[in-house]
Motif scaffolding. Structure first.
Motif, PDB file in Angstrom:
ATOM      1  N   GLY A   1      -0.336 -17.289 120.344  1.00 24.91           N
ATOM      2  CA  GLY A   1      -1.071 -16.444 119.407  1.00 24.91           C
ATOM      3  C   GLY A   1      -1.779 -17.186 118.412  1.00 24.91           C
ATOM      4  N   ILE A   2      -3.190 -17.402 118.525  1.00 19.16           N
ATOM      5  CA  ILE A   2      -4.169 -17.983 117.327  1.00 19.16           C
ATOM      6  C   ILE A   2      -4.924 -17.006 116.578  1.00 19.16           C
ATOM      7  CG2 ILE A   2      -5.779 -19.617 117.281  1.00 19.16           C
ATOM      8  CD1 ILE A   2      -4.970 -20.920 119.930  1.00 19.16           C
ATOM      9  N   ILE A   3      -4.894 -17.336 115.188  1.00 20.97           N
ATOM     10  CA  ILE A   3      -5.690 -16.417 114.556  1.00 20.97           C
ATOM     11  C   ILE A   3      -6.426 -17.099 113.399  1.00 20.97           C
ATOM     12  CG2 ILE A   3      -5.779 -14.586 112.607  1.00 20.97           C
ATOM     13  CD1 ILE A   3      -3.445 -13.395 114.145  1.00 20.97           C
ATOM     14  N   ILE A   4      -7.643 -17.172 113.191  1.00 25.98           N
ATOM     15  CA  ILE A   4      -8.452 -18.058 112.345  1.00 25.98           C
ATOM     16  C   ILE A   4      -8.758 -17.106 111.211  1.00 25.98           C
ATOM     17  CG2 ILE A   4     -10.342 -19.475 112.042  1.00 25.98           C
ATOM     18  CD1 ILE A   4     -10.163 -20.394 114.824  1.00 25.98           C
ATOM     19  N   VAL A   5      -8.459 -17.569 109.895  1.00 23.06           N
ATOM     20  CA  VAL A   5      -8.800 -16.847 108.588  1.00 23.06           C
ATOM     21  C   VAL A   5      -9.631 -17.506 107.571  1.00 23.06           C
ATOM     22  CG1 VAL A   5      -7.622 -15.463 106.938  1.00 23.06           C
ATOM     23  CG2 VAL A   5      -6.644 -15.531 109.220  1.00 23.06           C
ATOM     24  N   ASP A   6     -10.666 -16.835 107.006  1.00 21.41           N
ATOM     25  CA  ASP A   6     -11.171 -17.502 105.873  1.00 21.41           C
ATOM     26  C   ASP A   6     -10.679 -17.261 104.673  1.00 21.41           C
ATOM     27  OD1 ASP A   6     -11.875 -15.088 105.134  1.00 21.41           O
ATOM     28  OD2 ASP A   6     -14.194 -15.338 105.716  1.00 21.41           O
ATOM     29  N   GLU A   7     -11.319 -17.792 103.645  1.00 17.12           N
ATOM     30  CA  GLU A   7     -10.929 -17.804 102.412  1.00 17.12           C
ATOM     31  C   GLU A   7     -10.651 -16.398 101.731  1.00 17.12           C
ATOM     32  OE1 GLU A   7     -12.804 -21.653 100.136  1.00 17.12           O
ATOM     33  OE2 GLU A   7     -14.125 -20.405 101.213  1.00 17.12           O
ATOM     34  N   ALA A   8     -11.562 -15.504 102.122  1.00 17.33           N
ATOM     35  CA  ALA A   8     -11.270 -14.118 102.090  1.00 17.33           C
ATOM     36  C   ALA A   8     -10.336 -13.228 102.721  1.00 17.33           C
ATOM     37  CB  ALA A   8     -12.730 -13.301 102.101  1.00 17.33           C
ATOM     38  N   GLY A   9      -9.619 -13.928 103.541  1.00 18.58           N
ATOM     39  CA  GLY A   9      -8.708 -13.097 104.377  1.00 18.58           C
ATOM     40  C   GLY A   9      -9.170 -12.541 105.557  1.00 18.58           C
TER      41      GLY A   9
ATOM     42  N   ARG B   1     -33.244 -23.944 104.307  1.00 20.80           N
ATOM     43  CA  ARG B   1     -32.819 -24.870 103.308  1.00 20.80           C
ATOM     44  C   ARG B   1     -31.975 -25.878 104.223  1.00 20.80           C
ATOM     45  NH1 ARG B   1     -31.649 -21.657  97.561  1.00 20.80           N
ATOM     46  NH2 ARG B   1     -33.641 -21.101  97.156  1.00 20.80           N
ATOM     47  N   ARG B   2     -31.827 -27.043 103.562  1.00 18.28           N
ATOM     48  CA  ARG B   2     -30.773 -27.933 104.038  1.00 18.28           C
ATOM     49  C   ARG B   2     -29.699 -28.187 103.202  1.00 18.28           C
ATOM     50  NH1 ARG B   2     -34.440 -33.492 105.770  1.00 18.28           N
ATOM     51  NH2 ARG B   2     -36.053 -32.306 107.490  1.00 18.28           N
ATOM     52  N   HIS B   3     -29.891 -27.460 102.098  1.00 23.56           N
ATOM     53  CA  HIS B   3     -28.686 -27.772 101.363  1.00 23.56           C
ATOM     54  C   HIS B   3     -27.215 -26.914 102.113  1.00 23.56           C
ATOM     55  CE1 HIS B   3     -25.987 -27.786  97.618  1.00 23.56           C
ATOM     56  NE2 HIS B   3     -25.875 -26.320  97.540  1.00 23.56           N
ATOM     57  N   VAL B   4     -26.115 -27.596 102.039  1.00 21.98           N
ATOM     58  CA  VAL B   4     -24.889 -26.916 102.559  1.00 21.98           C
ATOM     59  C   VAL B   4     -23.922 -27.049 101.581  1.00 21.98           C
ATOM     60  CG1 VAL B   4     -25.575 -27.681 104.796  1.00 21.98           C
ATOM     61  CG2 VAL B   4     -24.233 -29.256 103.687  1.00 21.98           C
ATOM     62  N   VAL B   5     -22.906 -25.971 101.649  1.00 24.25           N
ATOM     63  CA  VAL B   5     -21.600 -25.760 101.051  1.00 24.25           C
ATOM     64  C   VAL B   5     -20.389 -25.704 101.562  1.00 24.25           C
ATOM     65  CG1 VAL B   5     -22.990 -24.503  99.068  1.00 24.25           C
ATOM     66  CG2 VAL B   5     -21.779 -23.393 101.304  1.00 24.25           C
ATOM     67  N   ASP B   6     -19.252 -26.204 101.163  1.00 20.89           N
ATOM     68  CA  ASP B   6     -17.942 -26.219 101.741  1.00 20.89           C
ATOM     69  C   ASP B   6     -17.500 -24.815 101.755  1.00 20.89           C
ATOM     70  OD1 ASP B   6     -18.251 -28.997 102.422  1.00 20.89           O
ATOM     71  OD2 ASP B   6     -17.194 -29.522 100.514  1.00 20.89           O
ATOM     72  N   ARG B   7     -16.731 -24.605 103.015  1.00 19.70           N
ATOM     73  CA  ARG B   7     -16.059 -23.474 103.129  1.00 19.70           C
ATOM     74  C   ARG B   7     -14.576 -24.046 103.619  1.00 19.70           C
ATOM     75  NH1 ARG B   7     -16.861 -21.059 108.402  1.00 19.70           N
ATOM     76  NH2 ARG B   7     -16.040 -19.074 107.557  1.00 19.70           N
TER      77      ARG B   7
ATOM     78  N   GLN C   1     -18.788 -26.950 106.829  1.00 14.88           N
ATOM     79  CA  GLN C   1     -19.774 -26.685 106.151  1.00 14.88           C
ATOM     80  C   GLN C   1     -20.831 -25.724 106.621  1.00 14.88           C
ATOM     81  OE1 GLN C   1     -21.271 -30.719 106.231  1.00 14.88           O
ATOM     82  NE2 GLN C   1     -20.115 -31.213 104.369  1.00 14.88           N
ATOM     83  N   ARG C   2     -21.681 -25.173 105.697  1.00  7.89           N
ATOM     84  CA  ARG C   2     -22.491 -23.934 106.052  1.00  7.89           C
ATOM     85  C   ARG C   2     -23.927 -24.223 105.104  1.00  7.89           C
ATOM     86  NH1 ARG C   2     -20.394 -18.211 103.785  1.00  7.89           N
ATOM     87  NH2 ARG C   2     -20.322 -18.750 101.691  1.00  7.89           N
ATOM     88  N   ARG C   3     -25.140 -23.860 105.590  1.00 15.68           N
ATOM     89  CA  ARG C   3     -26.272 -23.834 105.116  1.00 15.68           C
ATOM     90  C   ARG C   3     -26.400 -22.449 104.423  1.00 15.68           C
ATOM     91  NH1 ARG C   3     -31.040 -25.552 109.141  1.00 15.68           N
ATOM     92  NH2 ARG C   3     -30.139 -27.727 109.307  1.00 15.68           N
TER      93      ARG C   3
END
Length: 956
Positions: free
Chosen positions: A385-393, A479-485, A472-474
């Motif tokens: 079982g694999i579940i990938i979750v982001d910072e917002a759940g 734009r070329r600016h990226v932020v971490d997630r 990382q995402r734009r």
């Protein structure tokens, strides 16, 4: 007609160069013999594709399992072979070939029967000659010529039956003749086929189907069940086809066939004029040259499909032509090089179609197209079982297996769903904590953890691990600016069955599967636990069901298992002083006893347990009465371990069993001392031979009437460095149980032969033989090695066996003795009359001498029964023409009585005690000197019949 362009000329040149290169490589391989395996495969295919039947002028009379069973043994008496010849002559066989080894004489009567049958056949019988490889003990190999003995050779023709195998072990050729013992002898197939050859070898046609050759059994022939027309005016080959006789030859197409069938196929090759011929190397080179020209033309065109089609057609045409020439003219053309050449041309044509740059580009493009799809499927199709979750759940991806493990609908785990409504609280907390620690730089990684999940399917155990990651995402597409997630991957699997299996494994490791009682391991753990507490005295009681093997054999293993379960149930019902009941395996049980204060009280408890456990058992429709034996050991301060205590209790149990069973014995130091002594002897025994602690002594054997030494019995002695002389009665039984008797007996045999080689030629040595040595497969080899190393003649060696041989494999023992007699070795029966001897055994076993046991000799002067027994033995031995020797002679009166009873030979302390080889050799010299002195004075040697000569006493 237009001229070829430069590009076309280049293609032609490249094609011709490629063809020449491949042809040269194939030619080198063919000349070097590397294409032989392919050549043999193609030839075998032709044999299979063009089978032909035998000519019906040949028949095989096979010595098959039915024939061996009909006669009753193997080797057959020569008279049986004589009957086979007479039967075949009576059925008007044209020629008879017997593929049986007659190079060694048998009994005179049996040899005469066969010789007479050969004479009656009038020279129509062919006997085999061959060369046999021998392997000496010094590692040198040689060959021995095997020819029929002169008695048979005078009445028959001799044919060579040796075969010549290729490197792969298969026999494809035959030599028309060979030199055996200085004689040029034609092959069996040549004699039967009536051909003469100038060539050194000829090829056998295995297209002839062996199954079409007529075969009859010797058993049918001897029972007159063979029709005359199957034998009349035909060539006959008599030989072994039974698997156990090991006369088999590996040939092409048909695999392993019997020796007679091989000679029959070779004979049929000659009778049908199917000797295979090879046109030679020049024709193969011509074919290769033609194929090279064809290949060059094809490769110049650079059209793959047309080139492959032409090559396949050419390959098929070549094989069809080769098959036609083989079938019609017996020509066996080697086409392996041509076929390899065609394969090489095909590979070059294929490579010309391949552009490596296009391949690389295609691979890169394929990888680019499939990478995303593959990565997406890694998650979806994972077994875990694999579940990938982001910072917002929110769920970013999940596997199909995740919903099945969590028992939630698949839609609850779709992308964008929040984990609040679909994951257990422990999983949610682990995901949130991992992302938070990773964002703060405090993440150090955690080992896999376990979570209990309760659902409609019950409680399950899930193993899980959380792995956070930074992506990382734009901010915007332009734009070329990226932020971490940050995301976290939750991987989990259902390990419920694994944990259940571990629990079951734990249970099986500590409990008996049959009875459910704790096993030996649990017993030792319980003992250690009780000993650590140290409050009460403890004892261990080991119980065993008497005659359980008989119950298992007569009533069946299932009944025996049920009985053991009943015994276990009754043991668990015992209360009071029983701290634990355990099942040690088979029919062995153990109890831990405590709560007693006096030894008398413990003895009463043990006897009450035996009484309770021996009450009748109701198993099915039967009521079974049985008894149990037990051994008890009381723990003391000196007891080192539960294992030691169990061993002491086992020793006491053994004493209870030996006293008749149904009782309980307490451990005694004497029992332990005996067991320890035996174990120490067994350990020292393995090193004694290497450390040269054994010696061989010799007790003289005497002619009672001539007072003359005629030989000696070799007696093995063990001089232990610390225990002194250990008697044979103590170490020989241990050596037989442990298997040490085989190397020890081999050493004693070689030592006795080497010592006896220095004696008079008429003085023999008798060596005792263990039953294990007799029944081992290496006895003849050991005897031959001893005789060869020592130079002792066969007439001087005699082997003694005890009556214990009669309770072992009788047929194997008789066969071993027959082989000894066949090699000229005499065998005597030791301790005759005290054990299992009977007249039937004496008529079956080929003994040369009987040894009257010393128990009868010691009572000759006072027991009429002993004198009658000795008289019977001597008279019986004279009737069946075997020798007799009495052992244990200690008085002159015993010598006088033995003489009166007709016993001519004897040994014992009266004539000499066992002594070293040097003293015995000196006794022989002294005896010879005394007799020569008497002869020189009186001109004769006079025996007065009264005064014995005591050679071994008083000699330094």
């Amino acid at each position: 007609m237009t001229k070829p362009t430069s590009e076309e000329w280049l293609a032609i040149a490249r094609g011709l160069l490629s063809a020449i290169t491949v042809a040269s490589f194939v030619l080198i391989c063919q000349l070097g013999g590397w294409l032989k395996p392919l050549q043999f495969v193609l030839e075998d295919l032709r044999f299979s594709a063009s089978p032909r039947a035998a000519s019906d002028s040949l028949v095989i009379v096979q010595i098959d399992p039915a024939s061996i069973s009909y006669v009753g043994r193997w080797p057959w008496p020569r008279g049986v072979h004589a009957q086979v010849i007479d039967k075949l002559i009576a059925l008007r066989a044209k020629d008879i070939a017997i593929d049986i080894d007659f190079s060694s004489p048998s009994t005179p009567s049996e040899d005469t029967k066969l010789a007479e049958a050969l004479r009656r056949a009038g020279g129509n019988v062919i006997l085999p000659a061959f060369k046999q490889a021998t392997f000496a003990s010094n590692g040198m190999n040689s060959t021995v010529a095997k020819l029929p003995i002169g008695l048979f050779a005078e009445q028959s023709w001799i044919a060579n039956v040796n075969v010549l195998s290729d490197a792969d072990g298969k026999v494809r050729e035959m030599t028309p003749s060979d030199t055996v013992d200085g004689q040029t002898i034609p092959a069996l197939a040549v004699m039967l086929g009536g051909f003469s050859f100038n060539e050194k070898r000829f090829r056998i046609d295995y297209g002839i189907d062996p199954s079409t050759i007529d075969r009859v059994s010797v058993a049918e022939l001897l029972q007159n069940k063979v029709a005359a027309d199957r034998i009349s005016n035909k060539k006959v080959i008599v030989g072994a086809t039974a698997i156990e006789l090991r006369d088999y030859v590996l040939v092409p197409v048909h695999g392993f066939i019997s020796g007679p069938l091989f000679h029959a196929v070779a004979t049929e090759t000659l009778l049908q004029n199917r000797i295979l011929h090879d046109p030679g190397l020049y024709l193969s080179l011509a074919f290769l040259a033609a194929a090279a020209v064809l290949g060059g033309a094809l490769l110049a065109r650079r059209k793959l499909l047309s080139a492959i089609s032409v090559l396949l057609t050419a390959a098929a045409a070549v094989e069809a032509t080769a098959l036609f020439l083989y079938s019609r003219d017996a020509l066996l053309i080697d086409t392996s090089g041509i076929q390899c050449l065609f394969v090489g041309f095909g590979l070059i044509a294929l490579l010309q179609e391949i552009d490596l740059s296009k391949i690389n580009l295609g691979l890169v493009m394929t990888e680019a197209r499939n990478l995303r799809a593959v990565l997406a499927q890694v998650v979806t199709d994972n077994f875990d079982g694999i579940i990938i979750v982001d910072e917002a759940g929110l769920i970013e991806a999940s596997s199909e297996r995740a919903g099945e493990i969590l028992s939630v609908p698949r839609r609850n785990l779709e992308v964008g769903r929040h984990i609040e409504n679909c994951l257990p609280a422990e999983f949610r907390h682990a995901l949130e904590e991992a992302i938070d620690q990773f964002r703060q730089g405090a993440w150090r990684g955690l080992p896999p953890a376990e979570c209990l999940l309760t659902s409609a399917n019950g409680v399950r155990v899930l193993e899980y691990v959380v792995t956070p990651s930074r992506l990382q995402r734009r901010v915007a597409a332009w734009r070329r600016h990226v932020v971490d997630r940050h995301v976290a991957c939750l991987t989990f699997r259902d390990i419920t069955e694994q944990r259940q299996l571990e629990q079951e494994t734990f249970r099986l490791a500590r409990y008996s599967e049959l009875t459910g009682l704790p096993n030996r391991h649990s017993l030792y753990e319980k003992v250690n636990e009780l000993l650590r507490k140290g409050n009460d005295p403890l004892a261990i009681m080991v119980l065993d069901v008497d005659r359980f093997r008989t119950i298992n054999t007569t009533l069946g293993h299932k009944y025996g298992d049920t009985l053991l379960q009943a015994v276990a149930n009754r043991l668990t019902s015992l209360s009071g002083e029983v701290r634990m009941a355990a099942h040690l395996g088979a029919d062995d049980f153990a109890l831990i006893l405590g709560g007693w204060t006096r030894s008398e009280e413990l003895s009463e408890i043990a006897n009450l347990i035996i009484f309770a456990m021996s009450q009748p058992y109701s198993i099915g429709m039967r009521q079974l009465h049985l008894s149990l034996s037990a051994g008890v050991f009381v723990f003391t301060e000196r007891t080192e371990s539960p294992l030691e205590a169990a061993m002491m209790a086992d020793n006491a149990l053994l004493a209870a069993k030996q006293s008749g069973g149904g009782t309980c014995k307490f451990h005694q130091e004497e029992i332990t001392a005996k067991v320890a002594h035996r174990q120490a002897i067994e350990i020292d025994l393995w090193l004694a031979l290497e450390k040269k602690q054994f010696e061989v002594l010799y007790q003289p054997q005497v002619d009672l009437f001539a007072n003359r030494i005629i030989g000696a019995e070799a007696l093995l002695r063990w001089n232990h460095p610390s225990r002194g002389q250990i008697p044979p009665s103590e170490f020989i039984p241990i050596a037989e149980v442990t298997g040490m008797i085989i190397p020890l007996g081999r050493w004693a045999l070689q030592k006795a032969c080497c010592d006896a080689a220095a004696w008079r030629p008429d003085c023999k040595v008798a060596v005792n033989l263990s039953v294990q040595q007799l029944l081992s497969g290496n006895l003849i080899s050991d005897v031959e090695d001893a005789l060869q190393i020592s130079g002792l003649s066969r007439e001087q060696l005699e082997l003694e066996v005890t009556e214990g041989v009669f309770i072992h494999d009788t047929h194997q023992a008789i066969d071993a003795m027959q082989r000894l007699r066949h090699h000229g070795i005499k065998v005597s029966l030791d301790d005759f009359g005290t054990g299992y001897s009977s007249l039937s055994y004496l008529s079956s076993f080929p003994f040369n001498r009987l040894k009257i046991d010393k128990s009868f000799v010691s009572m000759l002067h006072e027991s009429a029964t002993a004198r009658a027994i000795v008289t019977t033995i001597v008279t019986m031995a004279q009737r069946i023409k075997i020798g007799v020797i009495a052992e244990g002679i200690e008085t002159a009166e015993q010598v006088r009585i033995l003489r009166l009873l007709g016993c001519r030979e004897g040994q014992g302390f009266y004539y000499g005690e066992p002594q070293a080889a040097e003293r015995f050799a000196l006794a022989l010299l002294q005896e010879m000197g005394e007799r020569l002195n008497s002869a020189s004075k009186a001109g004769v040697i006079i025996d007065n019949g009264h005064a014995p000569v005591r050679w071994a006493r008083g000699i330094d």
